[in-house]
Design a protein around this motif. Structure first.
Motif, PDB file in Angstrom:
ATOM      1  N   CYS A  19       0.940  -1.213   0.034  1.00  0.00           N
ATOM      2  CA  CYS A  19      -0.098   0.044   0.164  1.00  0.00           C
ATOM      3  C   CYS A  19       0.842   1.322   0.139  1.00  0.00           C
ATOM      4  O   CYS A  19       1.758   1.262   0.781  1.00  0.00           O
ATOM      5  CB  CYS A  19      -0.664  -0.091   1.333  1.00  0.00           C
ATOM      6  SG  CYS A  19      -1.934   1.418   1.351  1.00  0.00           S
ATOM      7  N   GLY A  21      -0.245   4.677   0.339  1.00  0.00           N
ATOM      8  CA  GLY A  21      -1.074   5.707   1.177  1.00  0.00           C
ATOM      9  C   GLY A  21      -1.912   6.244   0.128  1.00  0.00           C
ATOM     10  O   GLY A  21      -1.966   6.148  -1.011  1.00  0.00           O
ATOM     11  N   LEU A  42       1.949  14.535   7.859  1.00  0.00           N
ATOM     12  CA  LEU A  42       0.758  14.450   8.641  1.00  0.00           C
ATOM     13  C   LEU A  42      -0.300  13.431   7.513  1.00  0.00           C
ATOM     14  O   LEU A  42      -0.127  13.446   6.468  1.00  0.00           O
ATOM     15  CB  LEU A  42      -0.049  15.767   8.640  1.00  0.00           C
ATOM     16  CG  LEU A  42       0.985  16.819   9.620  1.00  0.00           C
ATOM     17  CD1 LEU A  42      -0.148  18.011   9.666  1.00  0.00           C
ATOM     18  CD2 LEU A  42       1.071  16.042  10.798  1.00  0.00           C
ATOM     19  N   GLU A  43      -1.133  12.922   8.255  1.00  0.00           N
ATOM     20  CA  GLU A  43      -2.009  11.633   7.720  1.00  0.00           C
ATOM     21  C   GLU A  43      -3.426  12.069   7.936  1.00  0.00           C
ATOM     22  O   GLU A  43      -3.793  12.444   8.959  1.00  0.00           O
ATOM     23  CB  GLU A  43      -1.714  10.455   8.341  1.00  0.00           C
ATOM     24  CG  GLU A  43      -0.475   9.877   8.188  1.00  0.00           C
ATOM     25  CD  GLU A  43       0.037   9.360   6.843  1.00  0.00           C
ATOM     26  OE1 GLU A  43      -0.932   9.208   6.086  1.00  0.00           O
ATOM     27  OE2 GLU A  43       1.262   9.224   6.536  1.00  0.00           O
ATOM     28  N   ASN A  44      -4.370  11.784   7.059  1.00  0.00           N
ATOM     29  CA  ASN A  44      -5.956  11.838   7.341  1.00  0.00           C
ATOM     30  C   ASN A  44      -6.291  10.563   8.399  1.00  0.00           C
ATOM     31  O   ASN A  44      -6.927  10.637   8.851  1.00  0.00           O
ATOM     32  CB  ASN A  44      -6.697  11.767   6.086  1.00  0.00           C
ATOM     33  CG  ASN A  44      -6.307  13.011   5.242  1.00  0.00           C
ATOM     34  OD1 ASN A  44      -6.143  14.225   5.746  1.00  0.00           O
ATOM     35  ND2 ASN A  44      -6.500  12.879   3.868  1.00  0.00           N
ATOM     36  N   ASN A  45      -5.366   9.495   8.018  1.00  0.00           N
ATOM     37  CA  ASN A  45      -5.756   8.104   8.798  1.00  0.00           C
ATOM     38  C   ASN A  45      -7.024   7.996   8.720  1.00  0.00           C
ATOM     39  O   ASN A  45      -7.847   7.871  10.032  1.00  0.00           O
ATOM     40  CB  ASN A  45      -5.159   8.531  10.109  1.00  0.00           C
ATOM     41  CG  ASN A  45      -4.972   7.128  10.689  1.00  0.00           C
ATOM     42  OD1 ASN A  45      -4.781   6.098  10.330  1.00  0.00           O
ATOM     43  ND2 ASN A  45      -4.877   7.128  12.099  1.00  0.00           N
ATOM     44  N   THR A  46      -7.960   8.101   7.591  1.00  0.00           N
ATOM     45  CA  THR A  46      -9.387   8.013   7.606  1.00  0.00           C
ATOM     46  C   THR A  46      -9.998   6.857   7.987  1.00  0.00           C
ATOM     47  O   THR A  46      -9.376   5.724   7.554  1.00  0.00           O
ATOM     48  CB  THR A  46      -9.753   8.216   6.190  1.00  0.00           C
ATOM     49  OG1 THR A  46      -9.038   9.339   5.893  1.00  0.00           O
ATOM     50  CG2 THR A  46     -11.295   8.501   5.883  1.00  0.00           C
ATOM     51  N   ALA A  47     -11.188   6.954   8.976  1.00  0.00           N
ATOM     52  CA  ALA A  47     -11.990   5.757   9.350  1.00  0.00           C
ATOM     53  C   ALA A  47     -12.916   5.655   8.286  1.00  0.00           C
ATOM     54  O   ALA A  47     -14.026   6.473   8.581  1.00  0.00           O
ATOM     55  CB  ALA A  47     -12.215   5.531  10.643  1.00  0.00           C
ATOM     56  N   ARG A  67     -10.992   1.648  -0.844  1.00  0.00           N
ATOM     57  CA  ARG A  67     -11.365   0.898   0.101  1.00  0.00           C
ATOM     58  C   ARG A  67     -11.986   1.345   1.108  1.00  0.00           C
ATOM     59  O   ARG A  67     -12.000   2.503   1.452  1.00  0.00           O
ATOM     60  CB  ARG A  67     -10.245  -0.352   0.274  1.00  0.00           C
ATOM     61  CG  ARG A  67      -9.113   0.437   1.079  1.00  0.00           C
ATOM     62  CD  ARG A  67      -7.978  -0.471   1.455  1.00  0.00           C
ATOM     63  NE  ARG A  67      -7.102   0.039   2.043  1.00  0.00           N
ATOM     64  CZ  ARG A  67      -6.974  -0.068   3.364  1.00  0.00           C
ATOM     65  NH1 ARG A  67      -7.425  -0.939   4.039  1.00  0.00           N
ATOM     66  NH2 ARG A  67      -6.152   0.591   4.022  1.00  0.00           N
ATOM     67  N   THR A  69     -11.976   1.447   5.337  1.00  0.00           N
ATOM     68  CA  THR A  69     -10.855   1.061   6.318  1.00  0.00           C
ATOM     69  C   THR A  69     -11.583   0.417   7.517  1.00  0.00           C
ATOM     70  O   THR A  69     -10.962   0.043   8.355  1.00  0.00           O
ATOM     71  CB  THR A  69     -10.064   2.219   6.806  1.00  0.00           C
ATOM     72  OG1 THR A  69     -10.556   3.216   7.209  1.00  0.00           O
ATOM     73  CG2 THR A  69      -9.041   2.644   5.629  1.00  0.00           C
ATOM     74  N   ARG A  70     -12.783   0.772   7.478  1.00  0.00           N
ATOM     75  CA  ARG A  70     -13.731   0.136   8.703  1.00  0.00           C
ATOM     76  C   ARG A  70     -14.089  -1.385   8.411  1.00  0.00           C
ATOM     77  O   ARG A  70     -14.466  -1.921   9.255  1.00  0.00           O
ATOM     78  CB  ARG A  70     -14.953   0.995   8.838  1.00  0.00           C
ATOM     79  CG  ARG A  70     -14.649   2.318   9.382  1.00  0.00           C
ATOM     80  CD  ARG A  70     -16.096   3.159   9.215  1.00  0.00           C
ATOM     81  NE  ARG A  70     -16.530   3.379   7.872  1.00  0.00           N
ATOM     82  CZ  ARG A  70     -17.309   3.934   7.306  1.00  0.00           C
ATOM     83  NH1 ARG A  70     -18.014   4.972   7.946  1.00  0.00           N
ATOM     84  NH2 ARG A  70     -17.558   3.989   6.059  1.00  0.00           N
ATOM     85  N   THR A  71     -14.319  -1.746   7.029  1.00  0.00           N
ATOM     86  CA  THR A  71     -14.695  -3.162   6.807  1.00  0.00           C
ATOM     87  C   THR A  71     -13.721  -3.943   6.356  1.00  0.00           C
ATOM     88  O   THR A  71     -14.016  -5.127   5.718  1.00  0.00           O
ATOM     89  CB  THR A  71     -16.083  -2.911   6.057  1.00  0.00           C
ATOM     90  OG1 THR A  71     -15.652  -2.147   4.686  1.00  0.00           O
ATOM     91  CG2 THR A  71     -17.049  -2.396   6.768  1.00  0.00           C
ATOM     92  N   ASP A  72     -12.446  -3.384   5.797  1.00  0.00           N
ATOM     93  CA  ASP A  72     -11.691  -3.942   4.848  1.00  0.00           C
ATOM     94  C   ASP A  72     -12.249  -4.579   3.531  1.00  0.00           C
ATOM     95  O   ASP A  72     -11.811  -5.726   3.220  1.00  0.00           O
ATOM     96  CB  ASP A  72     -10.840  -5.210   5.677  1.00  0.00           C
ATOM     97  CG  ASP A  72      -9.782  -5.854   5.255  1.00  0.00           C
ATOM     98  OD1 ASP A  72      -9.181  -5.204   4.617  1.00  0.00           O
ATOM     99  OD2 ASP A  72      -9.246  -6.994   5.597  1.00  0.00           O
TER     100      ASP A  72
END
Ligand SMILES: Cc1cc2nc3c(=O)[nH]c(=O)nc-3n(C[C@H](O)[C@H](O)[C@H](O)COP(=O)(O)OP(=O)(O)OC[C@H]3O[C@@H](n4cnc5c(N)ncnc54)[C@H](O)[C@@H]3O)c2cc1C
Lengths: 91, 418
Positions: A19, A21, A42-47, A67, A69-72
């Motif tokens: 991945c 990013g 810095l990252e959004n690191n989004t959920a 994709r 990131t909460r459900t993969d």
């Protein structure tokens, strides 16, 4: 096994990919310090739903995947050229 | 002892000790609000009460205390890091750990085992030598041992030369230890609650009220929760995998990614492995718990998700490598596999101290290595919240370091080693 639908190689085991990013704007070369720090660290690191660069290691092929990131779940993939044609350099 | 057990087993009404007095309703306001009831949040509350006599404190936990990474880690405690900043900081934590069972009057099963980081290549030997020298400079027991000595110290390993990664030597750290992680959370929580701190479980923080220009250089005045809004004098966030999410509520971004880290344990076996053994090249580490289970883990998942699911990929990869080290466990069954959401920084060092919001502090970026830091974090966070002063031990870990391009490169000692 988790399967990644690669635009070039078709469905492959996700362990073949890396991945890269979230897709982000590269700031212009004359941007200020803060904008550069922002881009580099810095990252959004989004959920939630994200669009990211992915790389198929054996074929050295970069593409974009969407994709959740909460459900993969992998929702969609684009060849890099198609993605950039559709969304420009943006997200 | 067996008779006492039997007697209790047959008695109908066993008295379960009330470790956590339930604080009931949220008060309208607290001097200090701590977001996150993991080890770090609870230790901070404990030292606020014990060291500084400050008890108008609320710990807000969206689930149950210690249900995050504090209750999911593999409990390795060590201080043989690579950077002087890291070594000094983690060593202070070990010093505090050694007294915790006494401080709590509760046994945290702190068990010194000796920690071995295997080297399988010349370049790994070089890094181990470097780490040993940095460690010794700060008075920490740490040395490079070569294969012949290692074979006597950890005879359980496979020392064959016809394997993918033959063992050449190891960095040996005698004080390396494990402890019972739940007891650490409960000890700190109970100690804080007994002194008047309110620990509110099932209370999720959903936002902040912040005065000042678009969140930056502002002050936090209130904390919004799933059970109502409370006014706060100062706020500390200590939420591990949710760090980015909570910081965004306070109006700033962080240099970290949330990535799962998985681990597993085998069925209990008779004690045979005293040492804690780590291999960076093989991406595995293993120790045997006081219950006899082999506790095993490796590196983080290859990509980030906000989930604690387990994967077959992880299990297969881990076992393949573990069997290279300990071939005789091939018939042993796995008992449990699980994951935690870790907050990974680019330099593998934490983020502690001040933030762009005046009276809002942070304890984050603990990734895969923060259990061992629980006591020192509690102590230093408490000092900072009580006095406003950021201690020397945590100064190098300021969020500002990214802005100054002054990173604390700890990857060589933290990536698989935890
Ligand atoms: C599998 C695994 C193995 C590990 N092994 C080791 C090891 O061997 N050695 C080591 O030193 N470290 C290890 N670690 C890392 C270590 O576990 C963590 O760094 C450490 O426990 C972090 O503690 P904490 O208190 O900051 O976070 P946590 O214990 O995760 O606590 C954070 C709490 O915040 C709560 N929270 C989140 N959002 C909100 C919200 N909005 N409102 C209220 N509450 C919220 C969560 O529910 C959680 O309980 C490991 C981690 C994992 C996952």
């Amino acid at each position: 096994m988790k399967i990644m639908p690669c635009p070039l190689n078709g469905p492959r085991n996700i362990s073949e990919f890396a991945c890269g990013g979230e897709v982000e704007h590269l700031p212009p070369p004359d941007c200020d310090h803060a904008a550069w720090i922002d881009y580099v660290y810095l990252e959004n690191n989004t959920a939630g739903v994200v669009r990211e660069w992915w790389y198929h290691t054996p074929t050295a092929y970069w593409f974009v995947a969407e994709r959740d990131t909460r459900t993969d779940e992998i929702l969609r993939t684009w060849p890099a050229g198609e993605f950039l044609a559709e969304f420009g350099e943006g997200r | 002892m067996p008779f006492a057990l039997l007697k209790h087993g047959l008695t109908r009404h066993r008295s379960v000790p009330d470790v956590f007095p339930e604080p009931g309703e949220l008060k309208d306001s607290y001097d200090i609000v701590i977001v996150g009831g993991g080890g770090h949040g609870l230790a901070t509350a404990y030292y606020l009460a014990v060291d500084h006599g400050i008890t108008d404190v609320a710990v807000l936990e969206r689930g149950y205390i210690g249900g995050g990474n504090t209750g999911r880690n593999t409990a390795i405690i060590r201080s043989n890091y690579l950077t002087p900043e890291g070594v000094k900081f983690y060593d202070e934590s070990i010093r505090l750990y050694k007294d915790l069972s006494n401080d709590f009057d509760m046994n945290i099963l702190y068990s010194e085992r000796g920690h071995y980081t295997l080297a399988h290549t010349d370049s790994a030997i070089r890094t181990m030598r470097w780490r040993a020298e940095v460690n010794k400079h700060f008075g920490i027991e740490s040395e490079l041992v070569m294969r012949d000595d290692l074979m006597k110290m950890v005879p359980q390993l496979d020392y064959s030369e016809d394997v993918r990664y033959p063992i050449l030597g190891a960095l040996y750290h005698a004080p390396g230890a494990i402890a019972r992680h739940d007891a650490v959370a409960w000890g700190y929580g109970a100690g804080a609650a007994r002194r008047g701190v309110h620990i509110h479980q099932n209370t999720e923080v959903t936002g902040f009220e912040i005065t000042g220009a678009n969140g930056h250089a502002g002050r936090v005045t209130a904390v919004k929760t799933s059970r109502g809004t409370i006014r706060a004098g100062k706020v500390l966030q200590a939420v591990a995998g949710m760090s980015g999410h909570v910081a965004a509520m306070a109006g700033f971004r962080l240099p970290l990614k949330t990535v799962p880290l998985q681990a597993c344990v085998s069925q209990p076996l008779k004690p045979f492995l005293d040492a804690i053994v780590v291999s960076g090249s093989l991406h595995v580490y293993v120790s045997q718990s006081s219950r006899g289970e082999l506790v095993m883990g490796g590196s983080t998942d290859p990509y980030g998700v906000y989930m604690t699911r387990s994967t077959l990929d992880f299990k297969e990869g881990l076992m393949m490598h573990l069997l290279e080290m300990l071939p005789f466990i091939s018939e042993v069954k796995l008992l449990r596999q699980w994951a935690g959401m870790t907050d990974m920084t680019p330099d593998f060092a934490p983020i502690m101290g001040e933030t762009p919001v005046d009276n809002y502090y942070i304890d984050a970026g603990w990734g895969t290595w923060g259990f061992k830091a629980t006591p020192v974090c509690g102590k230093e966070n408490a000092r900072m919240l009580a006095t406003g002063e950021v201690g020397d031990l945590i100064q190098p870990f300021a969020l500002q370091r990214y802005h100054d391009f002054n990173l604390v490169g700890e990857k060589g000692a933290a990536s698989v080693g935890h």
